[in-house]
Design a protein around this motif. Sequence first.
Motif, PDB file in Angstrom:
ATOM      1  N   GLY A 111      15.674  13.248  15.706  1.00 24.10           N
ATOM      2  CA  GLY A 111      15.074  12.151  16.468  1.00 24.10           C
ATOM      3  C   GLY A 111      13.697  11.753  15.969  1.00 24.10           C
ATOM      4  N   LEU A 112      13.085  12.583  15.144  1.00 23.91           N
ATOM      5  CA  LEU A 112      11.762  12.271  14.597  1.00 23.91           C
ATOM      6  C   LEU A 112      11.922  11.553  13.260  1.00 23.91           C
ATOM      7  N   ILE A 113      11.215  10.430  13.117  1.00 26.08           N
ATOM      8  CA  ILE A 113      11.178   9.688  11.858  1.00 26.08           C
ATOM      9  C   ILE A 113       9.712   9.360  11.582  1.00 26.08           C
ATOM     10  N   VAL A 114       9.241   9.759  10.409  1.00 19.89           N
ATOM     11  CA  VAL A 114       7.834   9.604  10.050  1.00 19.89           C
ATOM     12  C   VAL A 114       7.732   8.949   8.680  1.00 19.89           C
ATOM     13  N   ALA A 115       6.825   7.977   8.555  1.00 21.62           N
ATOM     14  CA  ALA A 115       6.575   7.308   7.274  1.00 21.62           C
ATOM     15  C   ALA A 115       5.222   7.754   6.738  1.00 21.62           C
ATOM     16  N   GLU A 116       5.178   8.005   5.435  1.00 20.17           N
ATOM     17  CA  GLU A 116       3.928   8.344   4.759  1.00 20.17           C
ATOM     18  C   GLU A 116       3.705   7.362   3.625  1.00 20.17           C
ATOM     19  N   ILE A 117       2.444   7.055   3.382  1.00 22.17           N
ATOM     20  CA  ILE A 117       2.081   6.212   2.249  1.00 22.17           C
ATOM     21  C   ILE A 117       0.935   6.901   1.526  1.00 22.17           C
ATOM     22  N   GLU A 118       1.090   7.072   0.200  1.00 28.06           N
ATOM     23  CA  GLU A 118       0.033   7.668  -0.601  1.00 28.06           C
ATOM     24  C   GLU A 118      -0.870   6.563  -1.124  1.00 28.06           C
ATOM     25  N   LEU A 119      -2.172   6.847  -1.093  1.00 30.06           N
ATOM     26  CA  LEU A 119      -3.168   5.862  -1.486  1.00 30.06           C
ATOM     27  C   LEU A 119      -4.065   6.428  -2.581  1.00 30.06           C
ATOM     28  N   SER A 120      -4.771   5.550  -3.277  1.00 28.98           N
ATOM     29  CA  SER A 120      -5.693   6.021  -4.310  1.00 28.98           C
ATOM     30  C   SER A 120      -7.070   6.340  -3.740  1.00 28.98           C
ATOM     31  N   ASP A 121      -7.399   5.782  -2.577  1.00 29.78           N
ATOM     32  CA  ASP A 121      -8.607   6.198  -1.851  1.00 29.78           C
ATOM     33  C   ASP A 121      -8.397   5.969  -0.357  1.00 29.78           C
ATOM     34  N   GLU A 122      -9.201   6.621   0.453  1.00 27.74           N
ATOM     35  CA  GLU A 122      -8.995   6.619   1.907  1.00 27.74           C
ATOM     36  C   GLU A 122      -9.105   5.238   2.542  1.00 27.74           C
ATOM     37  N   HIS A 123      -9.786   4.318   1.887  1.00 32.07           N
ATOM     38  CA  HIS A 123     -10.015   2.989   2.479  1.00 32.07           C
ATOM     39  C   HIS A 123      -9.189   1.895   1.809  1.00 32.07           C
ATOM     40  N   GLU A 124      -8.232   2.292   0.984  1.00 32.41           N
ATOM     41  CA  GLU A 124      -7.387   1.314   0.288  1.00 32.41           C
ATOM     42  C   GLU A 124      -6.570   0.495   1.294  1.00 32.41           C
ATOM     43  N   LYS A 125      -6.502  -0.787   1.064  1.00 33.95           N
ATOM     44  CA  LYS A 125      -5.708  -1.688   1.909  1.00 33.95           C
ATOM     45  C   LYS A 125      -4.240  -1.604   1.518  1.00 33.95           C
ATOM     46  N   PHE A 126      -3.354  -1.770   2.503  1.00 28.28           N
ATOM     47  CA  PHE A 126      -1.916  -1.755   2.242  1.00 28.28           C
ATOM     48  C   PHE A 126      -1.217  -2.577   3.312  1.00 28.28           C
ATOM     49  N   GLN A 127      -0.019  -3.066   2.983  1.00 28.37           N
ATOM     50  CA  GLN A 127       0.767  -3.857   3.927  1.00 28.37           C
ATOM     51  C   GLN A 127       1.437  -2.938   4.941  1.00 28.37           C
ATOM     52  N   LYS A 128       1.420  -3.395   6.194  1.00 29.22           N
ATOM     53  CA  LYS A 128       2.074  -2.649   7.273  1.00 29.22           C
ATOM     54  C   LYS A 128       3.284  -3.451   7.747  1.00 29.22           C
ATOM     55  N   PRO A 129       4.489  -3.007   7.373  1.00 33.12           N
ATOM     56  CA  PRO A 129       5.696  -3.735   7.781  1.00 33.12           C
ATOM     57  C   PRO A 129       5.941  -3.646   9.284  1.00 33.12           C
ATOM     58  N   ASP A 130       6.795  -4.530   9.799  1.00 31.95           N
ATOM     59  CA  ASP A 130       7.079  -4.605  11.234  1.00 31.95           C
ATOM     60  C   ASP A 130       7.620  -3.304  11.818  1.00 31.95           C
ATOM     61  N   TRP A 131       8.338  -2.519  11.015  1.00 32.26           N
ATOM     62  CA  TRP A 131       8.944  -1.296  11.523  1.00 32.26           C
ATOM     63  C   TRP A 131       7.958  -0.139  11.633  1.00 32.26           C
ATOM     64  N   LEU A 132       6.738  -0.334  11.127  1.00 30.27           N
ATOM     65  CA  LEU A 132       5.718   0.718  11.199  1.00 30.27           C
ATOM     66  C   LEU A 132       5.123   0.761  12.596  1.00 30.27           C
ATOM     67  N   GLY A 133       5.008   1.959  13.147  1.00 31.97           N
ATOM     68  CA  GLY A 133       4.482   2.121  14.503  1.00 31.97           C
ATOM     69  C   GLY A 133       3.119   2.804  14.518  1.00 31.97           C
ATOM     70  N   LYS A 134       2.925   3.640  15.508  1.00 29.32           N
ATOM     71  CA  LYS A 134       1.648   4.315  15.750  1.00 29.32           C
ATOM     72  C   LYS A 134       1.252   5.210  14.573  1.00 29.32           C
ATOM     73  N   GLU A 135      -0.030   5.154  14.206  1.00 26.03           N
ATOM     74  CA  GLU A 135      -0.525   6.032  13.157  1.00 26.03           C
ATOM     75  C   GLU A 135      -0.758   7.431  13.715  1.00 26.03           C
ATOM     76  N   VAL A 136      -0.295   8.445  12.960  1.00 27.41           N
ATOM     77  CA  VAL A 136      -0.458   9.847  13.370  1.00 27.41           C
ATOM     78  C   VAL A 136      -1.145  10.664  12.274  1.00 27.41           C
ATOM     79  N   THR A 137      -1.834   9.976  11.359  1.00 21.44           N
ATOM     80  CA  THR A 137      -2.591  10.659  10.310  1.00 21.44           C
ATOM     81  C   THR A 137      -3.559  11.643  10.963  1.00 21.44           C
ATOM     82  N   GLY A 138      -3.576  12.850  10.455  1.00 18.96           N
ATOM     83  CA  GLY A 138      -4.507  13.856  10.963  1.00 18.96           C
ATOM     84  C   GLY A 138      -4.027  14.607  12.188  1.00 18.96           C
TER      85      GLY A 138
END
Length: 155
Positions: A111-138
Amino acid sequence: MIEIERKFLLKSTSFKDIAQKKTKISQGYLNSNPERAVRVRIKGEKGFITIKGRSNDSGTSRFEWEKEIDIKEAQALLQLCEKGVIQKTRYEVTVGDHMYEIDEFYGENEGLIVAEIELSDEHEKFQKPDWLGKEVTGDSKFYNSQLSKHPFRNW
């Protein structure tokens, strides 16, 4: 060897319609201590051993070292792992210039589904698709090492 990533829950499974790849993964922990987690993984037909260090204060970056190992060695090491081997399917979905790795968990974490995105720096901008929900980083309860000890089913 510093991994920078952000982690999100999902609002839907519509990402499956655009996934370029999906792979079965089994992984366990020889050591799940947050200071130095040691993971064994079988991803498709390949084996890996990974060492991860403690996350920084924001939870976005930490030391990570990974080496491919023989699949038979990985299978043998999985037998030595702490209780709570994780089973999941990883989907790879490209959005803009980035790859999302989306894990759909089974077994005790069903029942758990989690998306991760790797970035080149902590403040890098990226597109957030409609299916992306609450951020749980950290949020350490979403770390695989913690899901192996405290599965989603028991929350």
